[in-house]
Write a protein that holds these residues in place. Structure first.
Motif, mmCIF file in Angstrom:
data_model
loop_
_atom_site.group_PDB
_atom_site.id
_atom_site.type_symbol
_atom_site.label_atom_id
_atom_site.label_comp_id
_atom_site.label_asym_id
_atom_site.label_seq_id
_atom_site.Cartn_x
_atom_site.Cartn_y
_atom_site.Cartn_z
ATOM 1 N N LEU A 77 21.340 -19.751 20.304
ATOM 2 C CA LEU A 77 21.978 -19.136 19.064
ATOM 3 C C LEU A 77 20.645 -18.353 18.462
ATOM 4 O O LEU A 77 20.533 -17.621 18.169
ATOM 5 C CB LEU A 77 22.694 -20.110 18.192
ATOM 6 C CG LEU A 77 24.450 -20.012 18.689
ATOM 7 C CD1 LEU A 77 24.264 -21.515 17.771
ATOM 8 C CD2 LEU A 77 25.121 -18.926 18.267
ATOM 9 N N LYS A 78 19.464 -19.030 18.313
ATOM 10 C CA LYS A 78 18.201 -18.789 17.952
ATOM 11 C C LYS A 78 17.339 -17.585 19.081
ATOM 12 O O LYS A 78 16.736 -17.219 18.001
ATOM 13 C CB LYS A 78 16.950 -20.350 17.334
ATOM 14 C CG LYS A 78 17.473 -20.584 16.347
ATOM 15 C CD LYS A 78 17.604 -20.408 15.773
ATOM 16 C CE LYS A 78 17.539 -21.394 13.962
ATOM 17 N NZ LYS A 78 16.455 -22.370 14.223
ATOM 18 N N GLU A 79 17.898 -17.840 20.316
ATOM 19 C CA GLU A 79 17.754 -16.430 20.651
ATOM 20 C C GLU A 79 18.521 -15.662 20.586
ATOM 21 O O GLU A 79 17.592 -14.220 20.828
ATOM 22 C CB GLU A 79 17.201 -17.056 22.240
ATOM 23 C CG GLU A 79 16.448 -18.230 22.964
ATOM 24 C CD GLU A 79 16.805 -18.580 24.127
ATOM 25 O OE1 GLU A 79 17.360 -17.975 25.220
ATOM 26 O OE2 GLU A 79 15.545 -19.244 24.241
ATOM 27 N N ARG A 80 19.425 -15.892 19.700
ATOM 28 C CA ARG A 80 19.784 -14.488 19.277
ATOM 29 C C ARG A 80 19.992 -13.839 18.231
ATOM 30 O O ARG A 80 20.144 -13.254 17.394
ATOM 31 C CB ARG A 80 21.491 -14.941 19.852
ATOM 32 C CG ARG A 80 22.104 -14.974 21.238
ATOM 33 C CD ARG A 80 23.434 -15.598 20.838
ATOM 34 N NE ARG A 80 24.063 -14.823 22.780
ATOM 35 C CZ ARG A 80 23.942 -15.777 24.346
ATOM 36 N NH1 ARG A 80 23.362 -16.342 23.985
ATOM 37 N NH2 ARG A 80 24.592 -14.963 24.769
ATOM 38 N N GLY A 81 19.176 -14.511 17.389
ATOM 39 C CA GLY A 81 18.813 -14.033 16.179
ATOM 40 C C GLY A 81 19.185 -14.666 15.492
ATOM 41 O O GLY A 81 19.447 -14.229 13.885
ATOM 42 N N ALA A 82 20.202 -16.276 15.322
ATOM 43 C CA ALA A 82 20.595 -16.954 13.767
ATOM 44 C C ALA A 82 19.482 -17.040 13.517
ATOM 45 O O ALA A 82 18.539 -17.894 13.587
ATOM 46 C CB ALA A 82 21.255 -17.974 14.456
ATOM 47 N N LYS A 83 19.654 -17.142 11.912
ATOM 48 C CA LYS A 83 18.685 -17.192 10.729
ATOM 49 C C LYS A 83 18.275 -19.647 10.999
ATOM 50 O O LYS A 83 17.557 -19.749 11.005
ATOM 51 C CB LYS A 83 19.039 -17.141 9.794
ATOM 52 C CG LYS A 83 18.127 -17.905 8.503
ATOM 53 C CD LYS A 83 18.810 -17.011 7.101
ATOM 54 C CE LYS A 83 17.798 -17.375 5.968
ATOM 55 N NZ LYS A 83 18.333 -17.097 4.441
ATOM 56 N N ARG A 84 19.626 -20.304 10.842
ATOM 57 C CA ARG A 84 19.638 -21.454 10.710
ATOM 58 C C ARG A 84 21.031 -21.562 11.578
ATOM 59 O O ARG A 84 21.562 -21.452 12.092
ATOM 60 C CB ARG A 84 19.675 -21.874 9.437
ATOM 61 C CG ARG A 84 17.979 -21.973 8.911
ATOM 62 C CD ARG A 84 18.362 -22.501 7.497
ATOM 63 N NE ARG A 84 19.556 -22.723 6.960
ATOM 64 C CZ ARG A 84 19.208 -22.948 5.199
ATOM 65 N NH1 ARG A 84 19.234 -23.995 5.266
ATOM 66 N NH2 ARG A 84 20.689 -22.821 4.681
#
Length: 391
Positions: A297-304
């Motif tokens: 998710l973080k690698e897909r651009g999730a903020k938090r």
């Protein structure tokens, strides 16, 4: 509990709590909440029904029974209840996941396994079921709940355990977020209640970040696999946001540590870019799957990334969680206090606890009055009220 409810109904029997050592801390918290509930109600009841025998034992200083399961040098044990339980409505607490307690077998020290804790639960039942008015079991993490269906030649351990408890005389089994609640089909004529901590998760999440924006543009609910879809759909609908799902591609040609290894996590859903995402599931075991999902998710651009799981087992320790937090792959992990966690977890910056002791006390109180549990089972109205207050 309303005044009208209190003056019209009475407990079916004096309430008592038998806490196995595995769940003693949780039971003590619940006991304090129950004592407070009853103290708030006793004056009203005494004024309305001063001489009614149904008020016997209504508001003691504690509902806890003196219970123990001592062991012989061979490792064999027995259940002992050191006070009368005749005619009481007994609630037995047991946390089968608690491995912190030990016992000695021929000089060797063993940690209590789920099997050991479950056997002690049966010993407590055996020591009291013939005398108590009713015996209820509170087992937050349902014993063998992950062995709920058969593949080829396998034992159906959860179903067998439920049948065993009912055959011993247990009237109600109370659990939380069962891995597959359909396992209650094994005991269709007996009481089985599966409660969800959804409201407590939302409450804990808003305490963690009072400024959290919950709307379609800034927030999203994620299911880490197909098994958690129902939880994610319910939460997303109540929060009024979108949801997404990961599914695991496994290598079915191999078996490692009793399961097929995950090859990749594939995502289905709208973009998570610049959004706060909430991952919801029933348990964190080793945490591998949950952490991989967070990283994706973080690698897909999730903020938090906020993780909410009913049971934090952390079977592989906290090192990888510490590492992922340091790398900014996870921002917060929220679990309930329904199962044992080492004291060191409270020192972790990434950890936050959702306390369900008041919720459990309310459930026990309703059972003792033998009234409807509709409000406790369905939390949508409470979630909406909480969101309106937050907004």
């Amino acid at each position: 509990m309303s005044n009208e409810f209190i003056t019209e109904d009475f407990p079916i029997a004096p309430l008592k709590i038998a806490a196995h050592i595995s769940a003693k801390n949780l039971a003590e918290k619940v006991d304090k909440k129950l004592v407070q509930f009853r103290k708030n109600d006793i004056e009203l009841l005494m004024n309305a029904h001063k001489n009614n025998l149904a008020l016997r034992g209504f508001a003691p200083e504690s509902f806890l029974l003196d219970v123990e399961c001592p062991r012989f040098g061979s490792g064999e044990a027995k259940g002992v209840i050191k006070e009368s339980v005749r005619g009481v409505d007994e609630f037995i607490f047991c946390d089968i996941t608690n491995y912190s307690n030990t016992y000695t077998v021929n000089g060797f020290t063993n940690h209590m396994s789920p099997d050991d804790n479950y056997q002690d639960l049966k010993r407590i039942i055996g020591a009291s079921v013939s005398r108590a008015h009713r015996v209820n079991v509170i087992m937050p993490f349902l014993y063998e709940s992950r062995q709920h269906k058969r593949s080829k030649r396998e034992s159906l351990d959860c179903a067998m355990a439920l049948e065993e408890l009912v055959n011993m005389g247990v009237k109600n089994i109370i659990t939380f977020d069962a891995h597959d609640p359909r396992v209650q089909n094994a005991i269709p004529l007996s009481g089985f209640d599966n409660f969800m901590p959804t409201y407590s998760f939302v409450k804990a999440m808003l305490k963690y970040d009072p400024e959290l924006s919950i709307n379609k543009d800034e927030f999203m609910v994620i299911s880490p696999d197909e098994g958690a879809m129902d939880r994610a759909v319910f939460l997303a609908n109540n929060l009024g946001v979108d949801m997404g799902m990961f599914y695991k591609r496994r290598d079915y040609s191999k078996v490692i540590n009793g399961r097929n290894p995950i090859v990749a996590h594939e995502f289905l859903g709208s973009s998570v870019k610049d959004k706060t995402v909430l991952i919801v599931d029933d348990m964190i075991s080793s945490g591998e799957s949950m952490l991989d999902t967070s990283r994706e998710l973080k690698e897909r651009g999730a903020k938090r990334v906020i993780v909410c799981c009913t049971f934090g087992l952390f079977t592989s320790g906290f090192d990888k969680f510490d590492d992922f937090y340091a790398k900014n792959y996870i921002d917060c992990v929220i679990t309930t206090n329904l199962n044992y966690r080492p004291q060191s977890i409270y020192e972790k910056e990434w950890y936050y606890e959702a306390d369900l002791s008041k919720y459990l006390a309310s459930i026990i109180n309703s059972f003792n009055y033998d009234v409807s549990l509709e409000n406790a089972m369905h939390s949508s109205a409470k979630i909406q009220a909480l969101l309106n207050k937050h907004r």
